[in-house]
Motif scaffolding. Sequence first.
Motif, mmCIF file in Angstrom:
data_model
loop_
_atom_site.group_PDB
_atom_site.id
_atom_site.type_symbol
_atom_site.label_atom_id
_atom_site.label_comp_id
_atom_site.label_asym_id
_atom_site.label_seq_id
_atom_site.Cartn_x
_atom_site.Cartn_y
_atom_site.Cartn_z
ATOM 1 N N LYS A 46 -34.490 6.935 34.023
ATOM 2 C CA LYS A 46 -33.891 7.272 35.317
ATOM 3 C C LYS A 46 -32.803 8.322 35.156
ATOM 4 O O LYS A 46 -32.693 9.250 35.969
ATOM 5 N N ARG A 47 -31.997 8.168 34.122
ATOM 6 C CA ARG A 47 -30.920 9.151 33.919
ATOM 7 C C ARG A 47 -31.492 10.547 33.679
ATOM 8 O O ARG A 47 -30.998 11.539 34.211
ATOM 9 N N PHE A 48 -32.538 10.626 32.865
ATOM 10 C CA PHE A 48 -33.099 11.935 32.527
ATOM 11 C C PHE A 48 -34.052 12.452 33.599
ATOM 12 O O PHE A 48 -34.353 13.650 33.625
ATOM 13 N N GLY A 49 -34.520 11.602 34.482
ATOM 14 C CA GLY A 49 -35.447 12.037 35.514
ATOM 15 C C GLY A 49 -34.785 12.507 36.787
ATOM 16 O O GLY A 49 -35.442 13.082 37.655
ATOM 17 N N PHE A 50 -33.479 12.277 36.904
ATOM 18 C CA PHE A 50 -32.758 12.619 38.126
ATOM 19 C C PHE A 50 -32.181 14.024 38.002
ATOM 20 O O PHE A 50 -31.322 14.290 37.168
ATOM 21 N N MET A 210 -37.670 14.600 41.540
ATOM 22 C CA MET A 210 -38.488 15.628 42.165
ATOM 23 C C MET A 210 -39.876 15.687 41.558
ATOM 24 O O MET A 210 -40.123 15.149 40.480
ATOM 25 N N ARG A 211 -40.777 16.349 42.268
ATOM 26 C CA ARG A 211 -42.120 16.556 41.723
ATOM 27 C C ARG A 211 -42.015 17.288 40.389
ATOM 28 O O ARG A 211 -41.209 18.197 40.245
ATOM 29 N N ARG A 212 -42.841 16.900 39.458
ATOM 30 C CA ARG A 212 -42.824 17.542 38.135
ATOM 31 C C ARG A 212 -43.040 19.044 38.261
ATOM 32 O O ARG A 212 -42.460 19.833 37.522
ATOM 33 N N GLU A 213 -43.890 19.432 39.183
ATOM 34 C CA GLU A 213 -44.175 20.844 39.420
ATOM 35 C C GLU A 213 -44.097 21.090 40.923
ATOM 36 O O GLU A 213 -44.763 20.411 41.697
ATOM 37 N N THR A 214 -43.279 22.016 41.313
ATOM 38 C CA THR A 214 -43.087 22.232 42.741
ATOM 39 C C THR A 214 -42.741 23.692 42.999
ATOM 40 O O THR A 214 -42.550 24.486 42.088
ATOM 41 N N PHE A 215 -42.678 24.034 44.285
ATOM 42 C CA PHE A 215 -42.264 25.374 44.683
ATOM 43 C C PHE A 215 -41.623 25.270 46.054
ATOM 44 O O PHE A 215 -41.775 24.275 46.758
ATOM 45 N N TRP A 216 -40.887 26.305 46.422
ATOM 46 C CA TRP A 216 -40.420 26.378 47.795
ATOM 47 C C TRP A 216 -40.121 27.814 48.176
ATOM 48 O O TRP A 216 -39.849 28.668 47.337
ATOM 49 N N ASN A 217 -40.201 28.067 49.468
ATOM 50 C CA ASN A 217 -39.672 29.269 50.084
ATOM 51 C C ASN A 217 -38.511 28.829 50.967
ATOM 52 O O ASN A 217 -38.537 27.751 51.543
ATOM 53 N N TRP A 218 -37.523 29.694 51.066
ATOM 54 C CA TRP A 218 -36.280 29.287 51.710
ATOM 55 C C TRP A 218 -35.634 30.471 52.391
ATOM 56 O O TRP A 218 -35.733 31.608 51.911
ATOM 57 N N GLY A 219 -34.996 30.221 53.534
ATOM 58 C CA GLY A 219 -34.232 31.247 54.216
ATOM 59 C C GLY A 219 -32.902 30.673 54.673
ATOM 60 O O GLY A 219 -32.837 29.527 55.137
ATOM 61 N N SER A 220 -31.834 31.460 54.548
ATOM 62 C CA SER A 220 -30.503 31.007 54.932
ATOM 63 C C SER A 220 -29.775 32.139 55.641
ATOM 64 O O SER A 220 -29.795 33.288 55.187
ATOM 65 N N LEU A 221 -29.139 31.794 56.747
ATOM 66 C CA LEU A 221 -28.374 32.760 57.524
ATOM 67 C C LEU A 221 -27.017 32.169 57.866
ATOM 68 O O LEU A 221 -26.926 30.987 58.235
ATOM 69 N N SER A 222 -25.969 32.972 57.742
ATOM 70 C CA SER A 222 -24.628 32.613 58.207
ATOM 71 C C SER A 222 -24.008 33.884 58.764
ATOM 72 O O SER A 222 -23.712 34.807 58.007
ATOM 73 N N CYS A 223 -23.841 33.934 60.098
ATOM 74 C CA CYS A 223 -23.322 35.157 60.699
ATOM 75 C C CYS A 223 -22.487 34.824 61.932
ATOM 76 O O CYS A 223 -22.535 33.706 62.457
#
Length: 340
Positions: A46-50, A210-223
Amino acid sequence: MAARDQLINAQGQPTYGIFPEGVRELNYLDFDLRSPLDRKRSQLAKRFGFNQFQFVSFICDELIVGLAIVDLKLVSNAFLYLYDPENGDFEEFSFLQPLAAGTHIEPRPADGTAEFRKGANEFVIRASTTPGVRRVMVNLSKGVHIDATIDESTSYQPLAICTRAGYQGWVFTQKSAARVCNGSVRWKDREFDLQALNALAAVDWTGGFMRRETFWNWGSLSCQLRDGRRLGFNLAAGVNETGFSENALWLDDKLIKIDMVDFQFDRYHPDHAWAMRSADGIINVHFEPSGRRQDKTNALFIASNFSQYFGRYHGEIRLPDETIVLEGAWGLAEDHYARW
């Protein structure tokens, strides 16, 4: 409504969903972690998987800053990049520590500390609920210094969610954008006053199995809009969307949930524009990159193909009572593959 004290219940299971008042502690060692064939896993597993990370950005017309502390147990990483939109100056710094030496992230999103130290280089992100601030301190041997605070007081409405990840895992994430901040950034013999520049901050605090293998696309705006209101959003696809999603926008301090978001972009032409559209029609924007921070790592069990872009957003945000037009607001976008 008070924040939930702990994420893992008495039966060793996480509570899934959206937490309007947040979660005080991710008591991940109480999780009943098992293999896909239901064999109980040890405390060491658990310690190493988190995995945990925290990312912070500061954005205004004169300066864009992105920084992170990442703890993957077998290795940890801290990075910082700075970009001056006026003259195109860009500089980045990245540090690795085997077995996460010198790295510690407390599993408390709203009042914990994240630290990374390597030699004379130090990253510290310290959150406190009394008062409601998140302080960011970076000191690098190359002469870059950041000392800034992000307002997380009574008007603070982060998006805090927990979703399933694969067959046995889960991920908790707490996001916010367009937060008022103050403090200073010293870089290249210049000092930037974040409050005087009307800079705004965004925070991503994430931890889980988390999934052993994963991906994501991400967008962030602050204006800041022409009428003085603050506008921010957090958009994502590919992760944290099992039953719930982490898509939201903030208009001043009001949180507005957004449906699933489709990202259209060309991974092999990094200068091409991205399109981001939400299924509910609220988000209809495109993002024009000005540059990126890229990192490719392939180290035994761990691999990463990371591209975080900084650039301008154009398009429309269609709310029930108004349509907000974006005309070149600075923000971030990301394409990330990870194996951990």
